[in-house]
Design an enzyme around this catalytic site. Structure first.
Site, short mmCIF file in Angstrom:
data_model
loop_
_atom_site.label_atom_id
_atom_site.label_comp_id
_atom_site.label_asym_id
_atom_site.label_seq_id
_atom_site.Cartn_x
_atom_site.Cartn_y
_atom_site.Cartn_z
N LYS A 65 25.73 -15.19 -30.91
CA LYS A 65 25.78 -15.44 -32.36
C LYS A 65 25.62 -14.15 -33.15
O LYS A 65 26.23 -13.98 -34.20
CB LYS A 65 24.71 -16.44 -32.76
CG LYS A 65 25.07 -17.86 -32.35
CD LYS A 65 24.34 -18.92 -33.15
CE LYS A 65 25.01 -20.27 -32.87
NZ LYS A 65 24.32 -21.39 -33.45
N LYS B 257 34.11 -21.35 -27.71
CA LYS B 257 33.31 -22.58 -27.73
C LYS B 257 33.44 -23.24 -29.10
O LYS B 257 33.28 -22.59 -30.13
CB LYS B 257 31.84 -22.24 -27.48
CG LYS B 257 30.89 -23.42 -27.68
CD LYS B 257 29.43 -22.99 -27.57
CE LYS B 257 28.57 -23.41 -28.75
NZ LYS B 257 28.39 -24.79 -29.04
N LYS C 206 30.16 -25.53 -34.91
CA LYS C 206 30.20 -25.74 -36.36
C LYS C 206 30.23 -24.41 -37.07
O LYS C 206 30.95 -24.21 -38.03
CB LYS C 206 28.96 -26.53 -36.79
CG LYS C 206 29.04 -27.98 -36.40
CD LYS C 206 27.78 -28.71 -36.81
CE LYS C 206 27.10 -29.32 -35.63
NZ LYS C 206 25.76 -28.81 -35.38
P1 ATP Z 1 26.07 -24.35 -34.36
O1 ATP Z 1 27.34 -23.58 -34.40
O2 ATP Z 1 25.43 -24.49 -35.72
O3 ATP Z 1 25.12 -23.90 -33.29
P2 ATP Z 1 27.09 -26.37 -32.67
O4 ATP Z 1 28.46 -26.80 -32.98
O5 ATP Z 1 26.89 -25.41 -31.55
O6 ATP Z 1 26.48 -25.84 -34.01
P3 ATP Z 1 24.64 -27.75 -32.16
O7 ATP Z 1 24.04 -28.57 -33.23
O8 ATP Z 1 24.10 -26.38 -31.90
O9 ATP Z 1 26.22 -27.66 -32.43
O10 ATP Z 1 24.63 -28.54 -30.79
C1 ATP Z 1 24.41 -29.92 -30.71
C2 ATP Z 1 24.70 -30.40 -29.31
O11 ATP Z 1 26.11 -30.36 -29.09
C3 ATP Z 1 24.06 -29.54 -28.20
O12 ATP Z 1 23.57 -30.41 -27.18
C4 ATP Z 1 25.19 -28.72 -27.67
O13 ATP Z 1 25.03 -28.42 -26.30
C5 ATP Z 1 26.39 -29.65 -27.89
N1 ATP Z 1 27.59 -28.86 -28.11
C6 ATP Z 1 27.84 -28.07 -29.16
N2 ATP Z 1 29.03 -27.49 -29.07
C7 ATP Z 1 29.56 -27.93 -27.90
C8 ATP Z 1 30.78 -27.67 -27.21
N3 ATP Z 1 31.70 -26.89 -27.73
N4 ATP Z 1 31.00 -28.30 -26.04
C9 ATP Z 1 30.07 -29.13 -25.50
N5 ATP Z 1 28.90 -29.41 -26.09
C10 ATP Z 1 28.63 -28.81 -27.27
MG MG Z 2 24.91 -24.51 -31.21
#
Ligand code: ATP
Ligand code: MG
Length: 325
Positions: free
Chosen positions: A113, A193, A196
């Site tokens: 990040k 990956k 969000k």
């Molecule tokens: P941010 O970018 O703010 O970190 P994020 O999209 O990574 O958001 P999180 O809220 O951090 O989402 O993650 C929530 C859940 O979703 C976690 O259990 C994480 O492992 C899962 N997750 C997030 N992105 C992925 C992905 N691309 N593939 C599989 N699982 C995911």
């Molecule tokens: Mg995340």
């Protein structure tokens, strides 16, 4: 009885990666009568990347609506907003004093990040400590996570052990990650990956036309329509295969290999499968987004259940540390 805990940040709209990697597996587990599920909206975590309060409110509603749209039973389980239970922040501070600096410095997710984001703040750095607090407050045994979160789980265990060592008893329960090895990290439209905060995500609740436009942006190479294509390096194919049956996936694989099948065709097939597979959740999602009072009522009830358990843990921790209960 196993206690299962999952959190999703309110840092953006929920996406397909969250859904396949976290939301759906968590809901499946919550249906087992032997399990008790704790699901929370990690709005404190979202402050690391999102400062705008109005947006945060929207994302909290959107994520809460998603859990409900996919059938999470809030009577049997516990469902709340992290920031409304102040014990999360309190325990996080205590635990940060049990967290070795190099452990945080070595976190892959932080490194990742900090290379991508403009605002590299201390909250982003200490994120795994708050995550440890989220888990340990509720004596959760099982944490279903995507592979990207595995290292954070190891840290939570390490931090809990250090605290228990000092206490001379097992006050904090050591959690175990539950990683579905079949579930890869879902790629975003740019192949990184899906996240969000990277703005590369697919929001399955978008109206059809907008969804179609997002799918159009999935990166592909420039192989002409008539030529054979390699399914194994293509992002659209990868995402499609996560949603489609084996037979459907095999058909698309053959189409790629045969040639005469363009990326546009694959994207159209992806659109159709999303619309078909998620028709009912899409309807329910819109219902909860439009009925905010009902949603708030559900979150409030959950918050009260969560607080009772969180207080129990905080009192024990405070006693050990000489802060009084
Ligand atoms: P941010 O970018 O703010 O970190 P994020 O999209 O990574 O958001 P999180 O809220 O951090 O989402 O993650 C929530 C859940 O979703 C976690 O259990 C994480 O492992 C899962 N997750 C997030 N992105 C992925 C992905 N691309 N593939 C599989 N699982 C995911
Ligand atoms: Mg995340």
């Amino acid at each position: 009885m196993a206690r299962i805990l999952t959190g999703i940040q309110s840092s953006g709209l929920p996406h397909l990666g969250n859904l396949l990697g976290a939301i759906q597996p968590a809901i499946e587990l919550s249906k087992n009568p032997q399990n008790e599920s704790f699901l929370f909206i990690a709005d404190l975590h979202s402050l690391t990347t999102l400062k705008n309060g109005t947006e945060r409110e929207l994302y909290v509603r959107s994520i809460a609506s998603t859990w409900l749209a996919f059938g999470f039973d809030t009577d049997k389980n516990v469902f709340w907003r992290q920031s409304r239970v102040q014990e999360h922040a309190e325990l996080s501070w205590y635990l940060s004093c049990f967290t070795p600096f190099p452990m945080l410095a070595n976190a892959t997710s932080f490194k990742d990040k900090s290379e991508k984001l403009a605002d590299v703040n201390a909250g982003l750095f200490t994120y795994p400590v708050l995550m440890a607090a989220d888990i340990l407050l509720y004596n959760a045994n099982i944490i279903p996570v995507g592979k990207d979160q595995k290292q954070h789980l190891e840290m939570a265990k390490d931090i809990a052990s250090r605290f228990n060592n000092l206490a001379g008893e097992d006050i904090l329960v050591l959690p175990e990650p539950l990683i579905d090895e079949r579930m890869m990290t879902i790629p975003g439209i740019d192949g990184q990956k899906m996240s969000k905060s990277y703005n590369n995500y697919i929001n399955i609740f978008l109206p059809e036309k907008e969804l179609k436009n997002v799918l159009k942006k999935i990166v592909s190479d420039s192989t002409p329509l008539e030529e054979p294509k390699d399914p194994d390096t293509d992002i659209t194919f990868k995402i499609y295969s996560l949603l489609a049956s084996e037979t459907e996936t095999e058909t698309m694989r053959q189409n790629y290999l045969n040639g005469g099948y363009g990326y546009g065709h694959a994207k159209q097939a992806l659109l159709e499968i999303i619309l078909e597979k998620y028709a009912e959740p899409r309807r329910l999602y819109n219902y909860y987004m439009e009925n905010n009072d009902e949603l708030e009522g559900i979150l409030k009830t959950g918050e009260e259940k969560a607080r009772i358990i969180a207080r129990g843990t905080i009192e024990k921790v405070r006693r050990v540390l000489g802060f009084g209960a």
